[in-house]
Design an enzyme around this catalytic site. Structure first.
Site, short mmCIF file in Angstrom:
data_model
loop_
_atom_site.label_atom_id
_atom_site.label_comp_id
_atom_site.label_asym_id
_atom_site.label_seq_id
_atom_site.Cartn_x
_atom_site.Cartn_y
_atom_site.Cartn_z
N ALA A 110 7.33 -1.79 12.58
CA ALA A 110 6.85 -0.52 11.66
C ALA A 110 7.76 -0.24 10.41
O ALA A 110 8.23 0.78 10.10
CB ALA A 110 7.41 0.81 12.58
N THR A 144 2.38 -3.10 15.32
CA THR A 144 1.52 -4.37 16.68
C THR A 144 2.68 -4.87 17.72
O THR A 144 4.11 -4.64 16.97
CB THR A 144 1.29 -5.46 15.76
OG1 THR A 144 0.16 -5.24 14.75
CG2 THR A 144 0.82 -7.19 17.06
N GLY A 229 6.78 -13.92 6.65
CA GLY A 229 5.76 -13.63 7.32
C GLY A 229 4.24 -13.62 7.10
O GLY A 229 3.42 -13.93 7.81
N ARG A 230 4.24 -13.65 5.70
CA ARG A 230 2.93 -14.07 4.95
C ARG A 230 2.58 -15.07 5.27
O ARG A 230 1.50 -16.00 5.27
CB ARG A 230 2.64 -13.48 2.97
CG ARG A 230 2.84 -12.32 3.52
CD ARG A 230 3.25 -12.12 2.09
NE ARG A 230 2.41 -10.17 1.80
CZ ARG A 230 3.31 -9.66 0.86
NH1 ARG A 230 3.67 -9.95 -0.05
NH2 ARG A 230 3.21 -8.26 1.09
N GLU A 350 -0.18 -7.62 6.50
CA GLU A 350 0.80 -7.73 5.53
C GLU A 350 1.23 -8.35 3.70
O GLU A 350 1.07 -9.70 3.90
CB GLU A 350 1.48 -8.91 6.49
CG GLU A 350 2.08 -9.31 7.82
CD GLU A 350 3.13 -9.70 8.58
OE1 GLU A 350 3.73 -11.07 7.53
OE2 GLU A 350 2.78 -10.27 9.63
N GLU A 354 -6.22 -8.26 -1.98
CA GLU A 354 -5.50 -7.58 -3.25
C GLU A 354 -3.99 -7.19 -3.75
O GLU A 354 -3.92 -7.25 -4.54
CB GLU A 354 -6.25 -6.05 -3.17
CG GLU A 354 -7.76 -6.13 -3.95
CD GLU A 354 -8.45 -6.23 -2.32
OE1 GLU A 354 -7.55 -6.24 -1.22
OE2 GLU A 354 -9.27 -6.10 -1.66
C1 LIG Z 1 -4.84 -4.83 13.97
C2 LIG Z 1 -3.12 -4.39 12.22
C3 LIG Z 1 -2.05 -4.92 12.85
C4 LIG Z 1 -1.25 -4.19 12.05
N1 LIG Z 1 0.04 -4.58 12.66
C5 LIG Z 1 0.98 -3.75 11.91
C6 LIG Z 1 2.52 -3.78 12.00
O1 LIG Z 1 2.83 -4.17 12.85
N2 LIG Z 1 3.72 -3.06 11.53
C7 LIG Z 1 2.91 -2.19 10.32
O2 LIG Z 1 3.86 -1.93 9.47
N3 LIG Z 1 1.47 -2.59 9.48
C8 LIG Z 1 0.98 -3.06 10.42
N4 LIG Z 1 -0.75 -3.27 10.28
C9 LIG Z 1 -0.89 -2.60 8.25
C10 LIG Z 1 -1.17 -3.33 7.41
O3 LIG Z 1 -0.42 -4.08 7.02
C11 LIG Z 1 -2.08 -2.26 6.85
O4 LIG Z 1 -2.96 -1.95 7.34
C12 LIG Z 1 -1.84 -2.96 5.27
O5 LIG Z 1 -0.84 -2.94 4.60
C13 LIG Z 1 -3.01 -2.45 4.30
O6 LIG Z 1 -2.91 -0.64 4.29
P1 LIG Z 1 -4.12 0.96 4.64
O7 LIG Z 1 -4.44 0.27 5.35
O8 LIG Z 1 -2.65 2.29 4.81
O9 LIG Z 1 -4.62 0.35 3.10
P2 LIG Z 1 -4.69 1.43 1.72
O10 LIG Z 1 -3.40 0.54 1.05
O11 LIG Z 1 -5.30 2.88 1.87
O12 LIG Z 1 -5.77 0.16 1.37
C14 LIG Z 1 -7.59 0.39 0.43
C15 LIG Z 1 -8.12 -0.53 -0.14
O13 LIG Z 1 -7.40 0.03 -1.03
C16 LIG Z 1 -6.58 -1.73 -1.57
N5 LIG Z 1 -5.92 -1.00 -2.84
C17 LIG Z 1 -4.41 0.12 -2.16
N6 LIG Z 1 -3.42 -0.69 -3.32
C18 LIG Z 1 -4.05 -1.44 -4.59
C19 LIG Z 1 -3.46 -1.79 -5.71
N7 LIG Z 1 -2.35 -1.68 -5.98
N8 LIG Z 1 -4.48 -2.41 -6.25
C20 LIG Z 1 -5.77 -2.95 -5.82
N9 LIG Z 1 -5.84 -2.84 -4.35
C21 LIG Z 1 -5.07 -1.86 -3.69
C22 LIG Z 1 -6.44 -2.98 0.08
O14 LIG Z 1 -6.30 -3.69 -1.06
C23 LIG Z 1 -7.02 -1.80 -0.25
O15 LIG Z 1 -8.31 -3.38 0.02
C24 LIG Z 1 -1.63 -3.38 10.66
C25 LIG Z 1 -2.52 -2.72 11.10
C26 LIG Z 1 -3.96 -3.76 11.40
C27 LIG Z 1 -5.44 -3.21 10.97
#
Ligand SMILES: Cc1cc2nc3c(=O)[nH]c(=O)nc-3n(C[C@H](O)[C@H](O)[C@H](O)COP(=O)(O)OP(=O)(O)OC[C@H]3O[C@@H](n4cnc5c(N)ncnc54)[C@H](O)[C@@H]3O)c2cc1C
Length: 370
Positions: A110, A144, A229-230, A350, A354
């Site tokens: 988390a 997850t 992880g990536r 992960e 972007e």
């Molecule tokens: C099904 C699922 C499972 C997941 N599992 C986990 C988990 O187990 N543990 C956990 O911790 N998280 C988990 N996540 C979270 C996931 O890692 C995040 O959703 C992801 O990192 C993106 O963050 P955000 O959704 O807040 O998008 P945001 O960060 O709000 O991004 C929105 C958009 O802006 C773009 N953006 C943001 N910053 C920049 C920048 N500096 N330059 C250019 N573009 C940018 C992004 O690329 C994206 O297109 C999960 C998400 C999903 C949907």
């Protein structure tokens, strides 16, 4: 062995679990029996003691037929066992790792909060030391495995006034800790047999010993864990692309239109040729990153390149697979529809695509020598 498990036991039921949005408990338990849930954990802690490359091959095979199962596997291996192995004390390793491998405990990770996704350093959860216990408060989302997990690796600000990514610490905590609440399960577009859970820490008390790694150095734990992880998510994307390609090849050789198989049309042949070529390219990028990791060489940029390329390919290849299947590709009777929905997540979690470009470019610019 993994390919056989995938074909014989996973492929026949993957669609049913997806339809039901049900956690595939029996398959997950079998993955523990096959040694797939803590592959890179040394044998002394109950794991398989394999290298990263072996993990990649196994991840590709599972994800070829079921990306939900692949996600569950990747979180346990890459995001939970790995940081405990690399940053845990001997006591933590001896306590948690045999449970997460042999004893079939499930792990979750988390990091994300409602206001901090890509910008993980902006987290607001806090952990305050009170005698021999940490008190955690805050919210985590998109976690997850958390609905079914027994162990959680998480992060909180231990110095709330420290700037951004500073003053964050990592913790490993049992999910039945008092004050750790499961808030809701999300409804998703793909990987629907996984649970994605919102959590809340409400004066959640855990022993002082549950700090993972050094105090205030949690951001390092988070970033280095995501590097590994990536590679796993790149393998997931590769597996999805391969599943799409193999289904397409078979269908193209069988389906007839205009009195010939559709594989005789050059338009279809080119799609297959592109998929096969790009799948090989993705695998080579992934295996390079795995090789560097196994050689104790820096691999941050290479892991991001592998994930960026493979996830883009997964979306493209699964979309082309639906196209090759025509109208049937749009029906839930064929697996390509599920592959197309599942593929998208690999461009998001992960680190979005972007963010992968940002990581790659930062390193290119930093290492540039005129
Ligand atoms: C099904 C699922 C499972 C997941 N599992 C986990 C988990 O187990 N543990 C956990 O911790 N998280 C988990 N996540 C979270 C996931 O890692 C995040 O959703 C992801 O990192 C993106 O963050 P955000 O959704 O807040 O998008 P945001 O960060 O709000 O991004 C929105 C958009 O802006 C773009 N953006 C943001 N910053 C920049 C920048 N500096 N330059 C250019 N573009 C940018 C992004 O690329 C994206 O297109 C999960 C998400 C999903 C949907």
């Amino acid at each position: 062995m993994v390919a056989e498990f995938a074909d014989k036991e996973v492929a026949p039921v993957a669609q049913e679990y997806d339809e039901a949005e049900e956690f595939p408990k029996d398959l997950v338990l079998k993955m523990y029996d096959l040694g797939l849930m803590g592959m890179m954990v040394p044998g002394e802690y109950g794991g398989g003691g394999t290298d990263t490359l072996s993990y990649c091959i196994a991840m590709e095979e599972i994800n070829r037929v079921d990306a939900s199962l692949g996600t569950i596997m990747s979180v346990n291996n890459s995001l939970v066992c790995d940081p405990i192995l690399r940053y845990g004390t001997e006591e933590q390793k001896k306590y948690y790792l045999p449970k997460l491998t042999d004893q079939k405990w499930l792990g979750a990770y988390a990091l994300t909060e409602p206001w901090s996704g890509s910008d993980a350093g902006a987290m607001k959860s806090t952990a305050v030391l009170d005698g021999d216990e940490w008190i955690l408060n805050g919210q985590k989302i998109f976690v997850t495995n958390a609905w079914h997990a027994q162990v959680l690796v998480t992060y909180a600000k231990t110095e709330p006034d420290a700037p951004r990514s500073k003053g964050i610490s990592a913790f490993v905590i049992p999910t039945d800790a008092p004050g750790l609440n499961k808030v809701r399960k999300e409804k998703k577009m793909g990987i629907r047999a996984t649970d994605t859970t919102a959590l809340e820490f409400e004066d959640c008390r855990v022993p002082k010993e549950n700090l993972l790694g050094k105090l205030n150095e949690g951001f390092k734990v988070a970033l280095s864990t995501l590097d590994g992880g990536r590679i796993g998510i790149a393998c997931q994307a590769l597996g999805i692309a391969r599943g799409a390609y193999e289904a397409s090849l078979q269908y193209a050789k069988e389906r007839e239109q205009f009195d010939q198989t559709i594989s005789s049309f050059q338009a279809i042949q080119w799609k297959l040729a592109d998929m096969a070529t790009e799948i090989d390219a993705a695998r080579l990028l992934i295996h390079r990153a795995a090789y560097l990791r196994d050689s104790d060489t820096k691999y941050t940029k290479e892991a991001s390149m592998a994930k960026l390329f493979a996830s883009d390919l997964a979306v493209r290849a699964s979309r082309e697979a639906v196209q090759i299947f025509g109208g049937y590709g749009y029906l839930r009777d064929f697996p390509v529809e599920r592959l197309y929905r599942d593929a998208k997540i690999t461009e998001l979690y992960e680190g979005t695509s972007e963010i992968q470009r940002l990581v790659i470019a930062r390193r290119l610019l930093r290492d540039y020598q005129p």
